[in-house]
Design a protein around this motif. Structure first.
Motif, PDB file in Angstrom:
ATOM      1  N   THR A   1      40.914  -9.305  97.811  1.00  0.00           N
ATOM      2  CA  THR A   1      42.081  -9.822  97.826  1.00  0.00           C
ATOM      3  C   THR A   1      42.112 -11.241  97.952  1.00  0.00           C
ATOM      4  O   THR A   1      41.185 -11.795  97.907  1.00  0.00           O
ATOM      5  CB  THR A   1      43.191  -9.160  98.985  1.00  0.00           C
ATOM      6  OG1 THR A   1      42.470  -9.747 100.205  1.00  0.00           O
ATOM      7  CG2 THR A   1      43.059  -7.653  98.999  1.00  0.00           C
ATOM      8  N   ASP A   2      43.307 -11.786  97.943  1.00  0.00           N
ATOM      9  CA  ASP A   2      43.388 -13.322  98.208  1.00  0.00           C
ATOM     10  C   ASP A   2      42.885 -13.886  99.584  1.00  0.00           C
ATOM     11  O   ASP A   2      42.673 -14.902  99.713  1.00  0.00           O
ATOM     12  CB  ASP A   2      44.733 -13.982  97.751  1.00  0.00           C
ATOM     13  CG  ASP A   2      45.772 -13.373  98.675  1.00  0.00           C
ATOM     14  OD1 ASP A   2      45.683 -12.344  99.515  1.00  0.00           O
ATOM     15  OD2 ASP A   2      46.776 -14.152  98.634  1.00  0.00           O
ATOM     16  N   LYS A   3      42.592 -12.855 100.450  1.00  0.00           N
ATOM     17  CA  LYS A   3      42.297 -13.102 101.900  1.00  0.00           C
ATOM     18  C   LYS A   3      40.897 -12.819 102.247  1.00  0.00           C
ATOM     19  O   LYS A   3      40.352 -13.404 102.893  1.00  0.00           O
ATOM     20  CB  LYS A   3      43.396 -12.403 102.792  1.00  0.00           C
ATOM     21  CG  LYS A   3      44.911 -12.914 102.682  1.00  0.00           C
ATOM     22  CD  LYS A   3      45.670 -12.560 103.683  1.00  0.00           C
ATOM     23  CE  LYS A   3      47.015 -13.062 103.246  1.00  0.00           C
ATOM     24  NZ  LYS A   3      47.909 -13.140 104.183  1.00  0.00           N
ATOM     25  N   GLU A   4      40.533 -11.622 101.586  1.00  0.00           N
ATOM     26  CA  GLU A   4      39.150 -11.285 101.891  1.00  0.00           C
ATOM     27  C   GLU A   4      38.505 -10.461 100.733  1.00  0.00           C
ATOM     28  O   GLU A   4      39.101  -9.797  99.915  1.00  0.00           O
ATOM     29  CB  GLU A   4      39.043 -10.397 103.115  1.00  0.00           C
ATOM     30  CG  GLU A   4      39.726  -9.084 103.277  1.00  0.00           C
ATOM     31  CD  GLU A   4      39.578  -8.255 104.503  1.00  0.00           C
ATOM     32  OE1 GLU A   4      38.958  -8.855 105.493  1.00  0.00           O
ATOM     33  OE2 GLU A   4      40.164  -7.164 104.616  1.00  0.00           O
ATOM     34  N   THR A   5      36.990 -10.212 100.884  1.00  0.00           N
ATOM     35  CA  THR A   5      36.525  -9.572  99.934  1.00  0.00           C
ATOM     36  C   THR A   5      35.816  -8.399 100.788  1.00  0.00           C
ATOM     37  O   THR A   5      34.648  -8.810 101.655  1.00  0.00           O
ATOM     38  CB  THR A   5      35.434 -10.217  98.948  1.00  0.00           C
ATOM     39  OG1 THR A   5      36.351 -11.272  98.237  1.00  0.00           O
ATOM     40  CG2 THR A   5      34.772  -9.434  98.017  1.00  0.00           C
ATOM     41  N   ARG A   6      35.675  -7.238 100.524  1.00  0.00           N
ATOM     42  CA  ARG A   6      35.247  -6.052 101.576  1.00  0.00           C
ATOM     43  C   ARG A   6      34.174  -5.197 100.645  1.00  0.00           C
ATOM     44  O   ARG A   6      34.271  -5.109  99.398  1.00  0.00           O
ATOM     45  CB  ARG A   6      36.352  -5.288 102.356  1.00  0.00           C
ATOM     46  CG  ARG A   6      37.045  -6.031 103.236  1.00  0.00           C
ATOM     47  CD  ARG A   6      37.949  -5.119 104.081  1.00  0.00           C
ATOM     48  NE  ARG A   6      37.175  -4.356 104.778  1.00  0.00           N
ATOM     49  CZ  ARG A   6      36.517  -4.678 105.996  1.00  0.00           C
ATOM     50  NH1 ARG A   6      36.466  -5.759 106.435  1.00  0.00           N
ATOM     51  NH2 ARG A   6      35.790  -3.976 106.503  1.00  0.00           N
ATOM     52  N   ILE A   7      33.193  -4.852 101.091  1.00  0.00           N
ATOM     53  CA  ILE A   7      32.300  -3.965 100.778  1.00  0.00           C
ATOM     54  C   ILE A   7      32.086  -2.639 101.541  1.00  0.00           C
ATOM     55  O   ILE A   7      31.957  -2.487 102.757  1.00  0.00           O
ATOM     56  CB  ILE A   7      30.697  -4.480 100.651  1.00  0.00           C
ATOM     57  CG1 ILE A   7      30.895  -5.725  99.636  1.00  0.00           C
ATOM     58  CG2 ILE A   7      29.901  -3.584  99.936  1.00  0.00           C
ATOM     59  CD1 ILE A   7      29.748  -6.529  99.696  1.00  0.00           C
ATOM     60  N   ASP A   8      32.224  -1.424 100.889  1.00  0.00           N
ATOM     61  CA  ASP A   8      32.199  -0.216 101.504  1.00  0.00           C
ATOM     62  C   ASP A   8      31.199   0.739 101.041  1.00  0.00           C
ATOM     63  O   ASP A   8      31.079   0.765  99.630  1.00  0.00           O
ATOM     64  CB  ASP A   8      33.599   0.429 101.796  1.00  0.00           C
ATOM     65  CG  ASP A   8      34.581  -0.382 102.586  1.00  0.00           C
ATOM     66  OD1 ASP A   8      34.255  -0.795 103.753  1.00  0.00           O
ATOM     67  OD2 ASP A   8      35.631  -0.632 101.957  1.00  0.00           O
ATOM     68  N   ALA A   9      30.438   1.362 101.575  1.00  0.00           N
ATOM     69  CA  ALA A   9      29.380   2.389 100.956  1.00  0.00           C
ATOM     70  C   ALA A   9      29.259   3.493 101.921  1.00  0.00           C
ATOM     71  O   ALA A   9      29.394   3.363 103.204  1.00  0.00           O
ATOM     72  CB  ALA A   9      28.286   1.821 100.758  1.00  0.00           C
ATOM     73  N   MET A  10      29.033   4.628 101.336  1.00  0.00           N
ATOM     74  CA  MET A  10      28.772   5.766 102.276  1.00  0.00           C
ATOM     75  C   MET A  10      27.883   6.853 101.590  1.00  0.00           C
ATOM     76  O   MET A  10      27.657   6.976 100.164  1.00  0.00           O
ATOM     77  CB  MET A  10      30.173   6.597 102.193  1.00  0.00           C
ATOM     78  CG  MET A  10      30.059   7.846 103.169  1.00  0.00           C
ATOM     79  SD  MET A  10      31.832   8.771 103.436  1.00  0.00           S
ATOM     80  CE  MET A  10      32.917   7.626 102.481  1.00  0.00           C
ATOM     81  N   VAL A  11      26.940   7.503 102.286  1.00  0.00           N
ATOM     82  CA  VAL A  11      25.964   8.436 101.987  1.00  0.00           C
ATOM     83  C   VAL A  11      26.968   9.662 101.572  1.00  0.00           C
ATOM     84  O   VAL A  11      27.933  10.056 102.349  1.00  0.00           O
ATOM     85  CB  VAL A  11      25.009   8.775 102.865  1.00  0.00           C
ATOM     86  CG1 VAL A  11      24.164   9.895 102.507  1.00  0.00           C
ATOM     87  CG2 VAL A  11      24.244   7.445 103.210  1.00  0.00           C
ATOM     88  N   GLU A  12      26.469  10.484 100.497  1.00  0.00           N
ATOM     89  CA  GLU A  12      27.355  11.782 100.213  1.00  0.00           C
ATOM     90  C   GLU A  12      27.482  12.644 101.373  1.00  0.00           C
ATOM     91  O   GLU A  12      28.718  13.248 101.563  1.00  0.00           O
ATOM     92  CB  GLU A  12      26.514  12.463  99.258  1.00  0.00           C
ATOM     93  CG  GLU A  12      26.561  11.934  97.874  1.00  0.00           C
ATOM     94  CD  GLU A  12      25.798  12.680  96.829  1.00  0.00           C
ATOM     95  OE1 GLU A  12      25.798  13.977  96.982  1.00  0.00           O
ATOM     96  OE2 GLU A  12      25.395  12.169  95.739  1.00  0.00           O
ATOM     97  N   ASP A  13      26.756  12.729 102.241  1.00  0.00           N
ATOM     98  CA  ASP A  13      27.069  13.712 103.523  1.00  0.00           C
ATOM     99  C   ASP A  13      27.697  13.047 104.450  1.00  0.00           C
ATOM    100  O   ASP A  13      27.760  13.497 105.511  1.00  0.00           O
ATOM    101  CB  ASP A  13      25.909  14.557 103.942  1.00  0.00           C
ATOM    102  CG  ASP A  13      24.699  13.519 104.561  1.00  0.00           C
ATOM    103  OD1 ASP A  13      24.936  12.268 104.485  1.00  0.00           O
ATOM    104  OD2 ASP A  13      23.703  13.859 105.095  1.00  0.00           O
ATOM    105  N   ARG A  14      28.047  11.833 104.412  1.00  0.00           N
ATOM    106  CA  ARG A  14      28.931  10.718 105.438  1.00  0.00           C
ATOM    107  C   ARG A  14      28.033  10.784 106.719  1.00  0.00           C
ATOM    108  O   ARG A  14      28.575  10.537 107.786  1.00  0.00           O
ATOM    109  CB  ARG A  14      30.260  11.585 105.690  1.00  0.00           C
ATOM    110  CG  ARG A  14      31.098  11.614 104.265  1.00  0.00           C
ATOM    111  CD  ARG A  14      32.561  11.902 104.680  1.00  0.00           C
ATOM    112  NE  ARG A  14      33.164  12.215 103.412  1.00  0.00           N
ATOM    113  CZ  ARG A  14      34.402  11.843 103.258  1.00  0.00           C
ATOM    114  NH1 ARG A  14      35.329  11.484 104.243  1.00  0.00           N
ATOM    115  NH2 ARG A  14      34.994  12.066 102.077  1.00  0.00           N
ATOM    116  N   SER A  15      26.863  10.738 106.502  1.00  0.00           N
ATOM    117  CA  SER A  15      25.902  10.601 107.909  1.00  0.00           C
ATOM    118  C   SER A  15      25.755   8.924 108.098  1.00  0.00           C
ATOM    119  O   SER A  15      25.490   8.608 109.067  1.00  0.00           O
ATOM    120  CB  SER A  15      24.548  11.327 107.794  1.00  0.00           C
ATOM    121  OG  SER A  15      23.901  10.677 106.475  1.00  0.00           O
TER     122      SER A  15
END
Length: 65
Positions: free
Chosen positions: A26-40
């Protein structure tokens, strides 16, 4: 932009089990999200500065390639 993308790949793919990353900017922040398939394992982070090139939401699948 290439340096930012290489930084993301280096810090997520080197973990060995994260294969997909979601980037939200966005104009205020840049975020990164990642997750393993089994959500562990869930990885969340944000850049210190906003990155204008990363506005919107997009994914980077298949980091292993």
């Amino acid at each position: 932009m290439r340096d930012y993308l290489l930084d993301i790949v280096q810090h997520t793919h080197s973990l060995g089990f994260v294969d997909t990353v979601k980037i939200t900017g966005t104009d205020k922040e840049t975020r990164i999200d990642a997750m393993v398939e089994d959500r562990s394992v869930i990885v969340q982070g944000k850049f210190h500065k906003t990155i204008d090139l990363f506005e919107g939401t997009f994914g980077m699948p298949n980091l292993s390639k």
